[in-house]
Motif scaffolding. Sequence first.
Motif, PDB file in Angstrom:
ATOM      1  N   ALA A 193       0.837  -1.198   0.000  1.00 30.32           N
ATOM      2  CA  ALA A 193       0.000   0.000   0.000  1.00 30.32           C
ATOM      3  C   ALA A 193       0.871   1.247   0.000  1.00 30.32           C
ATOM      4  N   ALA A 194       0.270   2.352  -0.424  1.00 26.97           N
ATOM      5  CA  ALA A 194       0.887   3.671  -0.312  1.00 26.97           C
ATOM      6  C   ALA A 194      -0.142   4.610   0.279  1.00 26.97           C
ATOM      7  N   PRO A 234       4.239  11.124   3.596  1.00 23.02           N
ATOM      8  CA  PRO A 234       3.851  10.170   2.555  1.00 23.02           C
ATOM      9  C   PRO A 234       4.727   8.914   2.655  1.00 23.02           C
ATOM     10  N   VAL A 235       4.106   7.745   2.637  1.00 17.01           N
ATOM     11  CA  VAL A 235       4.847   6.504   2.878  1.00 17.01           C
ATOM     12  C   VAL A 235       4.367   5.378   1.971  1.00 17.01           C
ATOM     13  N   LEU A 271       8.159   2.586   4.636  1.00 18.17           N
ATOM     14  CA  LEU A 271       9.236   3.324   3.986  1.00 18.17           C
ATOM     15  C   LEU A 271       8.743   4.711   3.609  1.00 18.17           C
ATOM     16  N   HIS A 272       9.623   5.696   3.712  1.00 10.48           N
ATOM     17  CA  HIS A 272       9.281   7.012   3.211  1.00 10.48           C
ATOM     18  C   HIS A 272       9.110   6.939   1.700  1.00 10.48           C
ATOM     19  N   ARG A 273       8.082   7.584   1.199  1.00 12.73           N
ATOM     20  CA  ARG A 273       7.858   7.650  -0.236  1.00 12.73           C
ATOM     21  C   ARG A 273       8.836   8.660  -0.845  1.00 12.73           C
ATOM     22  N   PRO A 274       9.612   8.283  -1.864  1.00  9.88           N
ATOM     23  CA  PRO A 274      10.547   9.228  -2.473  1.00  9.88           C
ATOM     24  C   PRO A 274       9.846  10.498  -2.952  1.00  9.88           C
ATOM     25  N   ALA A 289       1.044   8.273  -5.183  1.00  6.53           N
ATOM     26  CA  ALA A 289       0.616   7.081  -4.472  1.00  6.53           C
ATOM     27  C   ALA A 289       0.481   5.866  -5.381  1.00  6.53           C
ATOM     28  N   VAL A 290      -0.042   6.043  -6.593  1.00  3.57           N
ATOM     29  CA  VAL A 290      -0.206   4.910  -7.508  1.00  3.57           C
ATOM     30  C   VAL A 290       1.153   4.322  -7.866  1.00  3.57           C
ATOM     31  N   THR A 291       2.107   5.180  -8.193  1.00  2.33           N
ATOM     32  CA  THR A 291       3.454   4.694  -8.517  1.00  2.33           C
ATOM     33  C   THR A 291       4.071   3.994  -7.320  1.00  2.33           C
ATOM     34  N   ALA A 292       3.935   4.591  -6.128  1.00  2.00           N
ATOM     35  CA  ALA A 292       4.522   4.000  -4.929  1.00  2.00           C
ATOM     36  C   ALA A 292       3.908   2.647  -4.608  1.00  2.00           C
ATOM     37  N   ALA A 293       2.587   2.525  -4.791  1.00  7.80           N
ATOM     38  CA  ALA A 293       1.923   1.246  -4.503  1.00  7.80           C
ATOM     39  C   ALA A 293       2.361   0.148  -5.457  1.00  7.80           C
TER      40      ALA A 293
END
Length: 339
Positions: free
Chosen positions: A77-78, A96-97, A123-126, A131-135
């Motif tokens: 998840a993101a 944002p994580v 993890l910290h989101r770069p 969110a879609v990319t991170a997930a």
Amino acid sequence: MTKTSQATPATTRAVLFHTTGDPDVLVVEEVPLPVPGPGEVLIRVEALGLNRAEALFRAGSYFYQPTLPASRNGYEAAGVVEAVGAGVSEFAPGDPVMATPAEELSGHGLYAERVVVPAGYVLHRPAGVDAVTAAAAWLTYSTAYGALLERAGLRPGDHVLITGASSGVGTAAIQVAGRIGAIPVATTRTAAKKQALLDLGAAHVVTTDDEDVVKEVGRITGGKGAEVILDAIGGPGLVTLGGAAAHDGTLVVYGGLDGRPTVLPTNWPLTVIGYNNLDLSGDPATRRRAAQFIGSGLRSGALAPVVGATFDGLERMPDAHRLMESNAHIGKIVVTVGH
């Protein structure tokens, strides 16, 4: 003491299943939401990345069985931190994580609007990553990174044969290999996805319905074979696949999509590794290296998750699972979460 940006709700909406079966067993229900305890983080989920393991888990054909009734699901998840428990200093409300594979899915699956996760699996989101990319990022890239670099020792100039290359892990492996200067050779059943895989960075694509993998890899490598093979399929076909390996090569098996018992190749010397990505997630040092590799790649654009489809809302989870099982998509399937 819990730090929070607002009052924590007592319940949340989550996707559950009360019996194993087809995607229609997935239902959305209101469930209790605990306050984060020591070492835990409460995340408001914005997007969920789907993985083949979750479809197998729902169907009752994963390597362990769900705890029923009312099993949860979801590895990835993101979102945004809403509260942290005592002793958590590396995250704060508003961060944002990305939440990553942690514990047994039945009780800790992430298909929900809000989830409480151990801080060690957050993890910290770069910066600049939505969110879609991170997930869509962690599980696919960490599997490719861990299998190819940590376990197989893939090097610049090596040929790596990637089976099931249109999957989330397959597309990630093409990019990971390309990033270090290796030569990705992708396989796919038909020509329908061939051009898309070439566009994603595959140096060569072998269509297994009408081409002989061993002969094609031999031709591509000048008779040498692939130094590394990354296989998602397993089964009796692993014997044939081993014939495409270089002398003293490495064959990494990370999935069993075939479903039948896997037969060991005997064209030795050949190193065969059964890869489990949860081992990487559970080892802090390896996890740190993977996070740095993935984070730097996302920031630079060298790694760009392929999102084959998005579905809006938890109620669309059955549709997302149906698409996954159809194998019609390329890359990752993501479900966005409204509140």
